[in-house]
Scaffold this motif. Structure first.
Motif, short mmCIF file in Angstrom:
data_model
loop_
_atom_site.label_atom_id
_atom_site.label_comp_id
_atom_site.label_asym_id
_atom_site.label_seq_id
_atom_site.Cartn_x
_atom_site.Cartn_y
_atom_site.Cartn_z
N MET A 197 0.85 -1.19 0.00
CA MET A 197 0.00 0.00 0.00
C MET A 197 0.89 1.25 0.00
O MET A 197 1.79 1.35 0.81
CB MET A 197 -0.88 -0.01 1.25
N GLU A 198 0.63 2.15 -0.92
CA GLU A 198 1.39 3.40 -0.97
C GLU A 198 0.69 4.43 -0.09
O GLU A 198 -0.45 4.81 -0.36
CB GLU A 198 1.46 3.88 -2.44
N LEU A 199 1.35 4.88 0.96
CA LEU A 199 0.70 5.77 1.92
C LEU A 199 0.65 7.23 1.46
O LEU A 199 -0.08 8.04 2.02
CB LEU A 199 1.38 5.68 3.28
N GLY A 200 1.47 7.58 0.47
CA GLY A 200 1.40 8.93 -0.08
C GLY A 200 1.91 10.00 0.87
O GLY A 200 1.47 11.16 0.80
N LEU A 201 2.84 9.64 1.75
CA LEU A 201 3.37 10.64 2.70
C LEU A 201 4.69 11.25 2.24
O LEU A 201 5.21 12.16 2.89
CB LEU A 201 3.53 10.00 4.08
N ASN A 202 5.22 10.75 1.12
CA ASN A 202 6.49 11.26 0.64
C ASN A 202 6.38 12.76 0.32
O ASN A 202 5.47 13.18 -0.39
CB ASN A 202 6.88 10.48 -0.63
N GLY A 203 7.28 13.55 0.91
CA GLY A 203 7.28 14.99 0.65
C GLY A 203 6.30 15.79 1.50
O GLY A 203 6.29 17.01 1.46
N ARG A 204 5.49 15.11 2.30
CA ARG A 204 4.57 15.81 3.19
C ARG A 204 5.35 16.40 4.37
O ARG A 204 6.42 15.89 4.74
CB ARG A 204 3.49 14.87 3.73
N GLY A 213 8.88 8.69 24.26
CA GLY A 213 7.67 7.86 24.29
C GLY A 213 7.06 7.59 22.92
O GLY A 213 7.76 7.47 21.90
N ILE A 214 5.74 7.50 22.89
CA ILE A 214 5.03 7.15 21.66
C ILE A 214 5.26 8.21 20.59
O ILE A 214 5.36 7.90 19.39
CB ILE A 214 3.52 6.99 21.96
N GLY A 215 5.40 9.47 21.00
CA GLY A 215 5.59 10.56 20.03
C GLY A 215 6.84 10.37 19.18
O GLY A 215 6.82 10.61 17.97
N THR A 216 7.93 9.92 19.81
CA THR A 216 9.17 9.69 19.05
C THR A 216 8.93 8.61 17.99
O THR A 216 9.37 8.73 16.85
CB THR A 216 10.32 9.25 20.00
N ALA A 217 8.22 7.55 18.36
CA ALA A 217 7.94 6.46 17.41
C ALA A 217 7.05 6.97 16.26
O ALA A 217 7.24 6.57 15.10
CB ALA A 217 7.26 5.30 18.13
N ILE A 218 6.10 7.85 16.56
CA ILE A 218 5.24 8.41 15.50
C ILE A 218 6.09 9.23 14.53
O ILE A 218 5.95 9.12 13.30
CB ILE A 218 4.12 9.28 16.12
N LEU A 219 6.96 10.05 15.10
CA LEU A 219 7.84 10.89 14.27
C LEU A 219 8.67 10.01 13.33
O LEU A 219 8.77 10.28 12.13
CB LEU A 219 8.75 11.69 15.21
N ARG A 220 9.26 8.94 13.88
CA ARG A 220 10.13 8.06 13.07
C ARG A 220 9.32 7.35 11.98
O ARG A 220 9.78 7.19 10.86
CB ARG A 220 10.82 7.03 13.97
N SER A 221 8.11 6.93 12.34
CA SER A 221 7.29 6.20 11.37
C SER A 221 6.91 7.11 10.20
O SER A 221 6.96 6.70 9.03
CB SER A 221 6.04 5.68 12.09
N LEU A 222 6.55 8.36 10.52
CA LEU A 222 6.20 9.30 9.45
C LEU A 222 7.42 9.61 8.59
O LEU A 222 7.33 9.72 7.36
CB LEU A 222 5.63 10.59 10.05
N ARG A 223 8.59 9.72 9.23
CA ARG A 223 9.81 9.98 8.47
C ARG A 223 10.16 8.78 7.59
O ARG A 223 10.60 8.95 6.44
CB ARG A 223 10.98 10.31 9.40
N ASP A 224 9.96 7.57 8.09
CA ASP A 224 10.23 6.38 7.29
C ASP A 224 9.39 6.35 6.02
O ASP A 224 9.76 5.73 5.03
CB ASP A 224 9.94 5.10 8.10
N GLU A 225 8.21 7.00 6.08
CA GLU A 225 7.33 7.05 4.90
C GLU A 225 7.64 8.24 4.00
O GLU A 225 6.88 8.53 3.07
CB GLU A 225 5.86 7.09 5.34
N GLY A 226 8.71 8.98 4.33
CA GLY A 226 9.16 10.04 3.43
C GLY A 226 8.74 11.45 3.84
O GLY A 226 9.02 12.41 3.11
N ALA A 227 8.08 11.58 4.99
CA ALA A 227 7.65 12.92 5.42
C ALA A 227 8.83 13.67 6.07
O ALA A 227 9.73 13.06 6.64
CB ALA A 227 6.49 12.81 6.41
#
Ligand SMILES: NC(=O)c1ccc[n+]([C@@H]2O[C@H](COP(=O)([O-])OP(=O)(O)OC[C@H]3O[C@@H](n4cnc5c(N)ncnc54)[C@H](O)[C@@H]3O)[C@@H](O)[C@H]2O)c1
Length: 257
Positions: A1-8, A18-32
């Motif tokens: 599935m292409e999440l379409g977060l690249n460049g966002r 905590g959880i916030g750091t993991a959210i940040l990393r996950s969004l970055r892994d998707e190209g944001a």
């Protein structure tokens, strides 16, 4: 599935730990491109592409941080309101100053961020707002009055915003994490009997991880979740999905028999 977060461009509050750091990393892994807004500095150097010190309860600090992000990147596509605090005190005797501080961070902090970011998302005619509620918004625990009430307020604020911002292509959802050991809740240090009592509430009988919450948030922040708004996503391992989930771990049910 292409999440379409690249460049966002994604802003996550409270991502220094905590959880916030993991959210940040996950969004970055998707190209944001990711920005952390936190009242405290990250423990070990930088966690975001940009880390800004900001108390989300201060409208002026929020305004200036959001302006800086807009000036730097020219847009904000995703806002994750993860920052939150938890206080345990009986409703009968909780000090009003404590009650107010919980609401200031957990509810007004979310509102301040949404008010600052919404005009930018409207300008883009695209946006994703994802707000941290809690399982306590669904079923509170003893001693959680301020926290549970504040998280229930987050759910209803999110649903209201979902309708108000829908015409600009902005979705607003909340999520209910639980139970993820972090510095906020100290679950790692629980005595075995207390730990087992908590785990017995879960259909998936183990602690959750920050990454499991982050993956759900990343989905809600993505292009793929464009037709989901005003929802509350339960990421709690099936907490109280049934009355006594631990019975499924006893013979003859265990192992899918
Ligand atoms: N851990 C869980 O099991 C769980 C369960 C339900 C809900 N949640 C929610 O998830 C979110 C993250 O929880 P966590 O366990 O990672 O907590 P945490 O305490 O580890 O992290 C919270 C972060 O928010 C920041 N923060 C607090 N007040 C702030 C303010 N005024 N301005 C800016 N930043 C501020 C803190 O500095 C910290 O970095 C919270 O909203 C919490 O209520 C967590």
């Amino acid at each position: 599935m292409e999440l379409g977060l690249n460049g966002r461009v994604a802003v996550v509050t409270g991502a220094s730990r905590g959880i916030g750091t993991a959210i940040l990393r996950s969004l970055r892994d998707e190209g944001a491109t990711v920005v952390n807004l936190d009242i405290r500095s990250p423990g070990s150097g930088r966690v975001g592409d940009l880390d800004l010190t900001c108390d989300v309860t201060s409208p002026s600090e929020v305004e200036s941080a959001v302006s800086e992000i807009d000036d730097t990147y020219g847009r904000i596509d995703v806002l994750v309101n993860n920052a939150g605090i938890m206080v345990e005190a009986p409703a009968e005797s909780i000090e009003m100053a404590v009650w107010r501080r919980v609401f200031e961070v957990n509810v007004e902090g979310v509102l301040n961020m949404c008010q600052a970011v919404a005009p930018i998302m409207k300008r883009q005619a695209w946006g994703r707002i994802v707000n941290a509620a809690s399982f306590a918004a669904i079923v509170p625990s003893v001693g959680s009055s301020a926290y549970a009430a504040s998280k229930a307020a987050v759910v209803q604020l999110s649903r209201t915003l979902a309708s108000e911002l829908g015409p600009w292509g902005i979705t607003v959802n909340s999520y209910a994490p639980g139970m993820v050991p972090t510095e906020m809740n100290g679950f790692e240090g629980l005595a075995p009997a207390m730990r087992d009592a908590k785990l017995d509430q879960l259909a998936i009988r183990r602690w959750g991880t920050p990454e499991e919450v982050a993956q759900a948030v990343t989905f809600l922040a993505s292009e793929c979740a464009g037709y989901i708004t005003g929802s509350l996503l339960d990421v709690s391992g099936g907490k109280l999905a049934t009355q006594s989930p631990s019975t499924a771990y006893a013979a003859p049910y265990a192992g899918g028999a």
